[in-house]
Design a protein around this motif. Structure first.
Motif, short mmCIF file in Angstrom:
data_model
loop_
_atom_site.label_atom_id
_atom_site.label_comp_id
_atom_site.label_asym_id
_atom_site.label_seq_id
_atom_site.Cartn_x
_atom_site.Cartn_y
_atom_site.Cartn_z
N ASN A 1 0.45 6.90 -10.08
CA ASN A 1 1.13 7.98 -9.15
C ASN A 1 2.73 7.19 -8.79
O ASN A 1 3.43 7.82 -8.28
CB ASN A 1 0.67 8.49 -8.05
CG ASN A 1 -0.54 9.21 -8.48
OD1 ASN A 1 -0.59 10.48 -8.72
ND2 ASN A 1 -1.89 8.78 -8.31
N SER A 2 2.94 6.06 -9.45
CA SER A 2 4.36 5.53 -9.05
C SER A 2 5.46 6.20 -9.38
O SER A 2 6.41 6.43 -8.84
CB SER A 2 4.35 4.23 -9.43
OG SER A 2 4.22 4.23 -10.94
N SER B 1 -4.34 -5.25 -7.79
CA SER B 1 -4.62 -4.57 -8.88
C SER B 1 -5.88 -5.09 -9.65
O SER B 1 -6.73 -4.43 -10.29
CB SER B 1 -3.30 -4.28 -9.82
OG SER B 1 -3.54 -3.68 -10.90
N PRO C 1 9.10 -0.31 -2.74
CA PRO C 1 7.77 0.15 -2.46
C PRO C 1 6.84 -0.89 -3.42
O PRO C 1 7.34 -1.45 -4.54
CB PRO C 1 7.62 1.34 -3.29
CG PRO C 1 8.96 1.35 -4.05
CD PRO C 1 9.76 0.48 -3.30
N GLN D 1 0.81 -1.09 -0.02
CA GLN D 1 -0.09 -0.04 0.00
C GLN D 1 0.71 1.32 -0.17
O GLN D 1 0.60 2.30 0.62
CB GLN D 1 -0.98 0.12 1.11
CG GLN D 1 -1.81 -1.20 1.06
CD GLN D 1 -2.90 -1.38 0.12
OE1 GLN D 1 -3.12 -0.44 -0.46
NE2 GLN D 1 -2.92 -2.68 -0.12
N THR D 2 1.88 1.33 -0.73
CA THR D 2 2.70 2.43 -0.89
C THR D 2 1.94 3.40 -1.79
O THR D 2 1.61 3.38 -2.98
CB THR D 2 4.18 2.07 -1.50
OG1 THR D 2 4.66 1.18 -0.98
CG2 THR D 2 4.91 3.54 -1.76
N GLU D 3 1.70 4.62 -1.08
CA GLU D 3 1.01 5.71 -1.61
C GLU D 3 1.76 6.76 -1.64
O GLU D 3 1.21 7.91 -2.54
CB GLU D 3 -0.33 5.81 -0.94
CG GLU D 3 -1.25 4.78 -0.91
CD GLU D 3 -1.84 4.36 -2.35
OE1 GLU D 3 -1.73 5.27 -3.37
OE2 GLU D 3 -2.36 3.33 -2.45
N SER E 1 -2.22 4.10 -6.76
CA SER E 1 -0.43 4.30 -6.50
C SER E 1 0.19 3.79 -7.81
O SER E 1 1.39 4.22 -8.32
CB SER E 1 -0.08 3.09 -5.60
OG SER E 1 -0.37 1.73 -6.04
N LEU E 2 -0.46 3.00 -8.97
CA LEU E 2 0.12 2.44 -10.04
C LEU E 2 0.31 3.83 -11.07
O LEU E 2 1.37 4.27 -11.65
CB LEU E 2 -0.58 1.50 -10.80
CG LEU E 2 -0.25 0.14 -10.14
CD1 LEU E 2 -1.38 -0.87 -10.84
CD2 LEU E 2 1.18 -0.49 -10.56
N PHE F 1 3.26 -1.39 -5.44
CA PHE F 1 2.15 -0.26 -6.11
C PHE F 1 1.33 -1.33 -6.62
O PHE F 1 1.67 -2.22 -7.44
CB PHE F 1 2.87 0.39 -7.29
CG PHE F 1 4.02 1.49 -6.76
CD1 PHE F 1 3.70 2.40 -5.99
CD2 PHE F 1 5.29 1.45 -7.29
CE1 PHE F 1 4.57 3.42 -5.57
CE2 PHE F 1 6.30 2.25 -6.87
CZ PHE F 1 5.86 3.41 -6.26
N GLU F 2 0.12 -1.54 -5.96
CA GLU F 2 -0.84 -2.31 -6.42
C GLU F 2 -2.39 -1.85 -6.50
O GLU F 2 -3.03 -2.54 -7.20
CB GLU F 2 -0.98 -3.47 -5.24
CG GLU F 2 -1.05 -2.78 -3.89
CD GLU F 2 -0.47 -3.75 -2.65
OE1 GLU F 2 -0.91 -5.04 -3.00
OE2 GLU F 2 0.04 -3.45 -1.70
N ALA G 1 3.27 1.80 -15.88
CA ALA G 1 4.04 2.08 -14.81
C ALA G 1 5.36 1.77 -15.02
O ALA G 1 6.39 2.47 -14.80
CB ALA G 1 3.36 1.46 -13.52
#
Length: 781
Positions: free
Chosen positions: A421-422, A456, A411, A384-386, A418-419, A413-414, A472
């Motif tokens: 904004n990765s 995702s 990180p 859950q890296t945001e 987040s994807l 990204f899922e 991404a």
């Protein structure tokens, strides 16, 4: 292209399944055998595969006793698993004939890393798995020497599995899962393969989540972390002990022509025995373990130098030990730690080690205070890296307990957010020179990013998920390289196509060059079994990945044109909207609860990790793997295809031509269409309709979704046929179409009995049918 299956293979299946029939007659009696055979013939008939035929058979089976129903489920589950064993044996037999015995094809240099996890995608009983491996090996021997008599041995082993439930009978612990993984991945033949790959400059490494994946798992802590490390050390140590014994055996006949020669040989034997004693002392992993391991490795190097001094060259066994110590520098399979980003922030702010992840980090610091902690843990993955703040919090937690940010923070990204904004998240994290220097000095000049396929897909549907990840990766590669840092992409995909799985060709077709230079991917559950039960199967898997790398180096992926991007974004947005719209329908949530095995997931005992989060039936509370399980078991495969056909229907003739053009120009779209054809070929909507009609759902809801699914499926078939210009859904692999058509009816009785199990709350029968359907579909979730 070959459409018919090999006569050699079909003979193997006939022989094996016939032997199962003889076992059933002896163990269950002729009456049970005749009933099972009658059901087999019925479901293969046209009537037996229809909705009315399935419901009629359900009525008949519901009248039987629980024990009789279980025997039928067990018989069909074993039949499908034996067919799987035949397929694997035939592949091994072919590979043994085709692949070079000692040296693989020469490929472009690069690394391959498998991150292994057993939970929760292996539904089979470990005891059954053990005997099916024996049966598979027997079938290989039979193919190699068909004139030899193997009847009695095959009969004996099938008799054993007949008396063994295919499904797990108790919930596995984290250590059970670790033991399962290491029994496969640290078998002595497989360790030999790691050594071989190192020698050929094609390094292949394994890591594991088991014991380190804290995210959402209440059973993972510093104790399981240490337990997993000690289990892998035990297996690696056993292999090393065997090497040392062979060195001593090799030296024993050498008496030397002089006293001096005998003394030198005696000294080498003595040094080898001392190394064995040191290795025994390393069995228990204690504080400052890295120092003790380092001392052991220095003594191994000294032994090799002594051999060279005395004989002019190293011994084969010492050379193997040297390479193995490069594959496993900590004498363990390194873990990947993972925790939710929000909890990482909380753990960082806490004044005590009340969080498991803090104690796990502290343990890592204690094990390796002066050496590289990556010998024990390769990375710290943040779910859950945001934001860049999440990555920085992970870095600070490492500094707090391990020191100097020695452990790379990864990180994950899922989510769609987040994807999308990765790139900006990674750019912000790497914008400071101080951070870039840390990555170069502490993390080896590599910045790793993990892509979450499962969550995702659960949120967005299959194609939108793939396109989000594709976009991404493409942009992240550019951004990271611009900082003079090497990108590493960790693909968190599963075995099923719904979770980013499928053939190596379809998985890697759209990866950028950097993702193929270092291939890092999760290998889960039953996929571990399929790859690691045979050295030949695993080597073929590695060669396919290397061939994908070779192809990309020979011909770089073309830059996607603006028109193609626009067409595919239009498809992704439409499908995402259609997918998320149906998820928000309250009736659909009722469907999941009452017309799939969802409500009984806690009873299936798939893995040590909880199959769903606490609370009401909500998509966000259902983990991604069990989410796919619901659709695999009911044969609907909903996440892979929903909305695609309807989108095709909305397009004008010109827009359809543009999308057809995109099929030729876009690797990610081309691979998806192949995966889509494969999925559609496996769908059985009459089976899914049986679940609907047999549920407690309101009749209007049943009719609504029965109609919607059939309409969308018909439109999706039209899409594949028209965009490819092919009548076959599997035009690119015709033999697979034949295999699916032959296998599919044999799964029907298991679906019917699963419905009976859900109606009667027969948990024992439910478990066996879940494992049986998973065997038939070649995936649990």
């Amino acid at each position: 292209m070959q459409k018919e299956l090999s006569p050699e293979f079909t003979h193997l299946v006939d022989w094996t399944v016939s032997t199962l029939g003889r076992v059933i007659q002896r163990e269950a009696g002729k009456k049970s055998f005749d009933r099972i055979e009658k059901i087999r013939r019925y479901v293969k008939s046209k009537k037996g595969g229809s909705l009315q035929g399935l419901l009629s058979l359900k009525k008949d089976l519901a009248r039987l006793s629980p024990d009789e129903r279980f025997k039928i489920a067990h018989a069909f589950a074993l039949m499908l698993e034996l067919i799987n064993a035949c397929e694997a044996a035939y592949r091994i037999h072919r590979l043994m004939a085709e692949l070079p015995a000692e040296s693989s094809l020469k490929h472009t240099p690069g690394r391959i890393i498998h991150v292994l996890t057993a939970h929760p995608t292996e539904s089979r009983n470990p005891s059954a798995v053990f005997y099916f491996k024996i049966i598979q090996e027997l079938l290989v021997r039979h193919l190699e020497s068909p004139e030899a008599i193997h009847e009695e041995e095959l009969f004996k082993n099938i008799s054993i599995v007949w008396k063994t439930p295919l499904s797990k009978q108790r919930k596995p612990s984290v250590m059970d899962e670790a033991q399962y993984i290491y029994s496969m991945a640290l078998h002595e033949d497989i360790i030999d393969l790691y050594v071989r790959q190192r020698r050929e400059n094609m390094p292949f490494y394994i890591r594991t989540w088991v014991g380190g994946d804290k995210d959402g798992h209440p059973g993972v802590d510093e104790t399981t972390m240490l337990g997993s490390l000690e289990l892998s050390r035990a297996s690696i140590s056993a292999w090393l002990m065997k090497c040392f014994d062979e060195i001593i055996l090799e030296l024993t006949p050498i008496s030397g022509s002089s006293l001096e020669g005998r003394e030198r040989i005696a000294a080498l034997v003595s040094d080898t025995r001392k190394l064995k004693a040191l290795l025994r002392d390393l069995k228990k992993i204690r504080v400052n373990d890295s120092k003790r391991v380092h001392g052991f490795k220095e003594r191994c190097q000294a032994l090799e130098k002594s051999f060279i001094k005395n004989f002019g060259s190293s011994s084969e066994q010492i050379s193997s030990i040297t390479e193995a110590l490069k594959v496993f520098p900590g004498l363990v399979v390194p873990l990947e730690l993972r925790e939710d980003s929000a909890l990482v922030h909380e753990a960082l702010e806490a004044s005590t080690q009340k969080y498991n992840i803090s104690r796990m980090m502290n343990l890592l610091g204690q094990l390796s205070p002066t050496h590289d902690p990556r010998f024990y843990v390769r990375g710290f993955v943040l779910s859950q890296t945001e934001s860049a703040k999440d990555i920085m919090a992970g870095t600070k937690l490492v500094e707090k307990y391990v020191g100097k940010a020695k452990l790379p923070v990864v990180p994950l990204f899922e989510s769609s957010h987040s994807l999308k904004n990765s790139v900006s998240i990674v750019e912000e994290f790497l914008k400071e020179k101080k951070t870039q220097d840390m990555v170069r000095k502490r993390w080896g000049g590599q910045f790793e990013v993990m892509l979450g396929y499962s969550d995702s897909m659960k949120e967005n549907g299959s194609f939108p998920s793939r396109y989000l990840i594709y976009s991404a990766i493409s942009n992240l590669e550019t951004v990271i390289k611009r900082k003079k840092i090497t990108p590493i992409f960790f693909h968190g995909s599963g075995g099923s196509v719904e979770r980013g799985g499928g053939s190596i060709q379809e998985q890697t077709a759209w990866w950028p060059a950097s993702a193929l230079a270092t291939v890092k991917m999760t290998i889960q559950g039953e996929v571990i079994y399929r790859n690691y039960t045979s050295r030949e199967l695993l080597l073929r898997h590695l060669d396919l990945l290397a061939e994908a790398r070779d192809a990309r180096n020979a011909k770089p992926s073309p830059v996607q044109k603006r028109g193609t991007h626009k067409a595919l974004v239009g498809l992704a947005d439409f499908v995402q909207n259609q997918y998320q719209t149906i998820l928000k329908d309250p009736d659909f949530l009722q469907l999941i609860e009452h017309a799939t095995p969802y409500s009984f997931l806690k009873d299936v005992r798939l893995g040590s990790r909880p199959s769903k989060r606490q609370g009401a039936v909500q998509i966000k509370n259902l983990r991604a793997i069990p989410w796919v399980l619901c659709w695999t078991q009911t044969r609907a495969h909903f996440p892979s295809w929903w909305g695609v056909g309807r989108y095709w229907q909305t397009l004008s003739a010109g827009e359809k031509r543009n999308l057809k053009k995109s099929l030729q120009e876009s690797a990610v779209f081309g691979s998806y269409v192949k995966v889509l054809g494969f999925t559609l070929a496996k769908i059985e909507l009459d089976v899914f309709s049986m679940y609907l009609h047999g549920s407690k759902l309101d009749r209007n809801v049943v009719e609504k979704f029965d109609r919607l699914f059939r309409e969308e499926y018909k439109l999706c078939l039209k899409f594949v046929h028209e965009i490819t210009g092919k009548q076959s859904l599997l035009w690119y692999r015709p033999w697979l179409e034949t295999s699916i058509a032959l296998r599919s009816p044999l799964i029907h009785p298991l679906n019917i009995l699963q419905m009976v199990a859900l109606d009667t709350k027969d948990v024992r029968l439910l478990r066996e049918t879940v494992s049986g359907v998973a065997s038939g579909m070649l995936t649990t979730g």
